[in-house]
Design a protein around this motif. Structure first.
Motif, PDB file in Angstrom:
ATOM      1  N   HIS A   4       0.936  -1.242   0.021  1.00 56.99           N
ATOM      2  CA  HIS A   4       0.143  -0.006  -0.020  1.00 56.99           C
ATOM      3  C   HIS A   4       0.914   1.158  -0.174  1.00 56.99           C
ATOM      4  CE1 HIS A   4      -3.622  -2.334   0.499  1.00 56.99           C
ATOM      5  NE2 HIS A   4      -3.269  -2.722   1.715  1.00 56.99           N
ATOM      6  N   LEU A   5       1.972   1.235   0.771  1.00 60.02           N
ATOM      7  CA  LEU A   5       2.846   2.409   1.016  1.00 60.02           C
ATOM      8  C   LEU A   5       3.465   2.490  -0.688  1.00 60.02           C
ATOM      9  CD1 LEU A   5       4.458   1.423   4.238  1.00 60.02           C
ATOM     10  CD2 LEU A   5       2.966   3.571   3.539  1.00 60.02           C
ATOM     11  N   GLU A   6       3.854   1.704  -1.079  1.00 64.03           N
ATOM     12  CA  GLU A   6       4.536   1.547  -2.510  1.00 64.03           C
ATOM     13  C   GLU A   6       3.577   2.195  -3.382  1.00 64.03           C
ATOM     14  OE1 GLU A   6       7.257  -1.167  -5.222  1.00 64.03           O
ATOM     15  OE2 GLU A   6       5.348  -2.017  -4.657  1.00 64.03           O
ATOM     16  N   THR A   7       2.078   1.590  -3.321  1.00 66.58           N
ATOM     17  CA  THR A   7       1.556   2.047  -4.293  1.00 66.58           C
ATOM     18  C   THR A   7       0.891   3.525  -4.155  1.00 66.58           C
ATOM     19  OG1 THR A   7       0.431  -0.081  -4.279  1.00 66.58           O
ATOM     20  CG2 THR A   7      -0.977   1.546  -5.188  1.00 66.58           C
ATOM     21  N   VAL A   8       0.786   4.335  -3.038  1.00 65.44           N
ATOM     22  CA  VAL A   8       0.668   5.577  -2.503  1.00 65.44           C
ATOM     23  C   VAL A   8       1.651   6.302  -3.403  1.00 65.44           C
ATOM     24  CG1 VAL A   8       0.646   7.366  -1.000  1.00 65.44           C
ATOM     25  CG2 VAL A   8      -0.649   5.301  -0.660  1.00 65.44           C
ATOM     26  N   ALA A   9       3.175   6.056  -2.973  1.00 65.60           N
ATOM     27  CA  ALA A   9       4.103   6.672  -3.706  1.00 65.60           C
ATOM     28  C   ALA A   9       4.048   6.556  -5.283  1.00 65.60           C
ATOM     29  CB  ALA A   9       5.548   6.045  -3.373  1.00 65.60           C
ATOM     30  N   LEU A  10       3.792   5.546  -5.880  1.00 65.05           N
ATOM     31  CA  LEU A  10       3.653   5.457  -7.280  1.00 65.05           C
ATOM     32  C   LEU A  10       2.627   6.192  -7.752  1.00 65.05           C
ATOM     33  CD1 LEU A  10       4.495   3.774  -9.927  1.00 65.05           C
ATOM     34  CD2 LEU A  10       2.979   2.108  -9.350  1.00 65.05           C
ATOM     35  N   PHE A  11       1.303   6.032  -7.222  1.00 71.68           N
ATOM     36  CA  PHE A  11       0.340   6.997  -7.886  1.00 71.68           C
ATOM     37  C   PHE A  11       0.707   8.539  -7.746  1.00 71.68           C
ATOM     38  CE2 PHE A  11      -3.070   3.338  -7.133  1.00 71.68           C
ATOM     39  CZ  PHE A  11      -2.794   2.931  -8.267  1.00 71.68           C
ATOM     40  N   ALA A  12       1.055   9.011  -6.583  1.00 71.56           N
ATOM     41  CA  ALA A  12       1.326  10.222  -6.436  1.00 71.56           C
ATOM     42  C   ALA A  12       2.682  10.628  -7.464  1.00 71.56           C
ATOM     43  CB  ALA A  12       1.930  10.517  -4.923  1.00 71.56           C
ATOM     44  N   LEU A  62       4.326  16.623  -3.773  1.00 69.52           N
ATOM     45  CA  LEU A  62       4.690  16.514  -5.212  1.00 69.52           C
ATOM     46  C   LEU A  62       3.302  16.328  -5.841  1.00 69.52           C
ATOM     47  CD1 LEU A  62       7.890  14.658  -5.721  1.00 69.52           C
ATOM     48  CD2 LEU A  62       7.630  17.019  -5.816  1.00 69.52           C
ATOM     49  N   ALA A  63       2.520  15.290  -5.664  1.00 66.49           N
ATOM     50  CA  ALA A  63       1.252  15.243  -6.290  1.00 66.49           C
ATOM     51  C   ALA A  63       0.001  16.369  -5.973  1.00 66.49           C
ATOM     52  CB  ALA A  63       0.504  13.984  -5.939  1.00 66.49           C
ATOM     53  N   LEU A  64       0.240  16.913  -4.681  1.00 66.88           N
ATOM     54  CA  LEU A  64      -0.522  18.010  -4.517  1.00 66.88           C
ATOM     55  C   LEU A  64      -0.230  19.157  -5.078  1.00 66.88           C
ATOM     56  CD1 LEU A  64      -2.770  19.086  -2.576  1.00 66.88           C
ATOM     57  CD2 LEU A  64      -0.906  19.554  -0.943  1.00 66.88           C
ATOM     58  N   GLU A  65       1.031  19.404  -5.712  1.00 63.98           N
ATOM     59  CA  GLU A  65       1.561  20.539  -6.242  1.00 63.98           C
ATOM     60  C   GLU A  65       1.104  20.412  -7.742  1.00 63.98           C
ATOM     61  OE1 GLU A  65       5.933  22.142  -7.734  1.00 63.98           O
ATOM     62  OE2 GLU A  65       5.469  21.759  -5.278  1.00 63.98           O
ATOM     63  N   ALA A  66       1.132  19.235  -8.205  1.00 64.95           N
ATOM     64  CA  ALA A  66       0.770  18.753  -9.500  1.00 64.95           C
ATOM     65  C   ALA A  66      -0.736  19.094  -9.947  1.00 64.95           C
ATOM     66  CB  ALA A  66       1.146  17.340  -9.865  1.00 64.95           C
ATOM     67  N   ILE A  67      -1.459  18.913  -8.731  1.00 59.59           N
ATOM     68  CA  ILE A  67      -3.094  19.013  -9.222  1.00 59.59           C
ATOM     69  C   ILE A  67      -3.583  20.441  -8.720  1.00 59.59           C
ATOM     70  CG2 ILE A  67      -3.701  16.622  -8.934  1.00 59.59           C
ATOM     71  CD1 ILE A  67      -4.728  17.150  -6.144  1.00 59.59           C
ATOM     72  N   THR A  72      -7.646  23.828  -4.686  1.00 61.74           N
ATOM     73  CA  THR A  72      -8.444  23.010  -5.691  1.00 61.74           C
ATOM     74  C   THR A  72      -9.322  22.161  -5.082  1.00 61.74           C
ATOM     75  OG1 THR A  72      -7.029  21.381  -6.316  1.00 61.74           O
ATOM     76  CG2 THR A  72      -6.845  23.339  -7.465  1.00 61.74           C
ATOM     77  N   PRO A  73     -10.246  21.709  -5.593  1.00 62.80           N
ATOM     78  CA  PRO A  73     -11.360  20.573  -4.806  1.00 62.80           C
ATOM     79  C   PRO A  73     -10.651  19.262  -4.754  1.00 62.80           C
ATOM     80  CG  PRO A  73     -12.752  21.649  -6.432  1.00 62.80           C
ATOM     81  CD  PRO A  73     -11.382  22.195  -6.500  1.00 62.80           C
ATOM     82  N   LEU A  74      -9.860  18.929  -5.748  1.00 61.76           N
ATOM     83  CA  LEU A  74      -9.027  17.708  -5.596  1.00 61.76           C
ATOM     84  C   LEU A  74      -7.777  17.522  -4.711  1.00 61.76           C
ATOM     85  CD1 LEU A  74      -8.525  16.504  -9.263  1.00 61.76           C
ATOM     86  CD2 LEU A  74      -9.944  15.455  -7.668  1.00 61.76           C
ATOM     87  N   GLY A  75      -7.236  19.075  -4.635  1.00 62.78           N
ATOM     88  CA  GLY A  75      -6.167  19.389  -3.673  1.00 62.78           C
ATOM     89  C   GLY A  75      -6.505  19.396  -2.034  1.00 62.78           C
ATOM     90  N   ARG A  76      -7.792  20.003  -1.912  1.00 66.86           N
ATOM     91  CA  ARG A  76      -8.335  19.949  -0.413  1.00 66.86           C
ATOM     92  C   ARG A  76      -8.562  18.473   0.081  1.00 66.86           C
ATOM     93  NH1 ARG A  76     -10.748  24.414  -2.513  1.00 66.86           N
ATOM     94  NH2 ARG A  76     -12.653  23.494  -3.175  1.00 66.86           N
ATOM     95  N   GLU A  77      -8.988  17.818  -0.821  1.00 69.17           N
ATOM     96  CA  GLU A  77      -9.330  16.265  -0.338  1.00 69.17           C
ATOM     97  C   GLU A  77      -7.979  15.651  -0.281  1.00 69.17           C
ATOM     98  OE1 GLU A  77     -11.615  12.939   0.668  1.00 69.17           O
ATOM     99  OE2 GLU A  77     -11.861  15.154   0.871  1.00 69.17           O
ATOM    100  N   LEU A  78      -6.854  15.701  -1.097  1.00 71.00           N
ATOM    101  CA  LEU A  78      -5.794  15.095  -0.750  1.00 71.00           C
ATOM    102  C   LEU A  78      -4.962  15.623   0.507  1.00 71.00           C
ATOM    103  CD1 LEU A  78      -3.565  13.138  -1.895  1.00 71.00           C
ATOM    104  CD2 LEU A  78      -2.673  14.954  -3.272  1.00 71.00           C
ATOM    105  N   ASP A 103      -6.746   4.722  -2.425  1.00 66.99           N
ATOM    106  CA  ASP A 103      -7.692   4.608  -3.084  1.00 66.99           C
ATOM    107  C   ASP A 103      -7.846   5.860  -3.767  1.00 66.99           C
ATOM    108  OD1 ASP A 103      -7.953   1.942  -2.467  1.00 66.99           O
ATOM    109  OD2 ASP A 103      -9.389   2.332  -1.059  1.00 66.99           O
ATOM    110  N   TYR A 104      -7.866   6.900  -3.129  1.00 65.39           N
ATOM    111  CA  TYR A 104      -8.187   8.559  -3.660  1.00 65.39           C
ATOM    112  C   TYR A 104      -7.215   8.724  -4.699  1.00 65.39           C
ATOM    113  CZ  TYR A 104      -9.101  13.355  -3.972  1.00 65.39           C
ATOM    114  OH  TYR A 104      -9.454  14.522  -4.415  1.00 65.39           O
ATOM    115  N   LEU A 105      -5.867   8.220  -4.662  1.00 66.63           N
ATOM    116  CA  LEU A 105      -4.771   8.804  -5.659  1.00 66.63           C
ATOM    117  C   LEU A 105      -5.160   8.072  -6.804  1.00 66.63           C
ATOM    118  CD1 LEU A 105      -1.653   8.975  -3.436  1.00 66.63           C
ATOM    119  CD2 LEU A 105      -2.541  10.769  -5.070  1.00 66.63           C
ATOM    120  N   LYS A 106      -5.628   6.637  -6.637  1.00 65.35           N
ATOM    121  CA  LYS A 106      -5.931   5.711  -7.767  1.00 65.35           C
ATOM    122  C   LYS A 106      -7.087   6.547  -8.660  1.00 65.35           C
ATOM    123  CE  LYS A 106      -7.384   1.090  -9.168  1.00 65.35           C
ATOM    124  NZ  LYS A 106      -7.787  -0.030  -8.594  1.00 65.35           N
ATOM    125  N   GLU A 107      -8.148   7.082  -7.854  1.00 67.79           N
ATOM    126  CA  GLU A 107      -9.352   7.559  -8.511  1.00 67.79           C
ATOM    127  C   GLU A 107      -8.839   8.641  -9.331  1.00 67.79           C
ATOM    128  OE1 GLU A 107     -12.588   6.896  -8.942  1.00 67.79           O
ATOM    129  OE2 GLU A 107     -11.914   4.838  -8.060  1.00 67.79           O
TER     130      GLU A 107
END
Length: 109
Positions: A4-12, A62-67, A72-78, A103-107
């Protein structure tokens, strides 16, 4: 938990660096070297909560900055989900927030 940790990093990192028309970022990509399952496995076995949170939050930042950041709505939730992850004080408390974050990053890919 390591998966799960690796997947979070990958999606981010995908959100931060992957661009349409380019090769996708995969688990064996050099950018993932500090975020591989084995690295997280070592941190989990050591009980290094701060190390895990530092690595994951770096990627999520990094993902937060990218979105577009927290404005932004996506950024607030992240940001909210990342705060839940950061608030964990034990390894057991990481389980639910890391799955929700994954799950959120995947979505939003």
């Amino acid at each position: 938990m390591e998966l799960h940790l690796e997947t979070v990093a990958l999606f981010a990192l995908k959100l931060a660096y992957e661009r349409e028309g380019e090769s996708p970022i995969l688990r064996d990509d050099p950018i993932m070297s500090d975020y591989e399952r084995e690295v997280f496995g070592l941190l989990v076995r050591r009980g290094d909560l701060e190390g895990i949170q530092f690595r994951v939050m770096h990627c999520v930042g990094l993902a937060l900055e990218a979105i577009g950041g927290v404005d932004t709505p996506l950024g607030r939730e992240l940001h909210r989900l990342a705060a839940d992850f950061s608030d964990a004080r034990t390894m057991e408390q990481l389980e639910a927030p890391v799955i929700t974050l994954k799950d959120y990053l995947k979505e939003i890919q």
